[in-house]
Design a protein around this motif. Sequence first.
Motif: not given
Length: 118
Positions: A55, A107-111, A18, A103, A59, A14
């Motif tokens: 990954t 869904q995927t959150e990329i930072y 990105y 999440l 949290t 992922k």
Amino acid sequence: MGINNERGSWGERKAEEYLIRKGFAVLEKNYRYKHSEIDLIVTVSDMLIFVEVKTRSGTAFGMPEEFVNAGKAGLVKKAAEYYIYDKDWQQDVRFDIVSVLVLPDGQTEIYHIEDAFC
């Protein structure tokens, strides 16, 4: 392969996707030097970037990027030093972290944290 290893490999894919979408060129994946590993080595605008990917699926214990401690950063830097020497890289370098969070809804959150450590 354990669930954590599978999740880590999935997260690295992922992160790679990105970075490619953002215009980075991938040079290496899972680059190893002795006991060290760099998840991704990429370039953009004549900059060589060593990327640590973290990954997590929650949290409860903190954000993924919080798991890159000084020890891990030191190992990445040691492998990076060898890579720079081996490739005779003469331009700028930096160390980034890409945090991949899955999440609860899937869904995927990329930072992406640029210049995360030096």
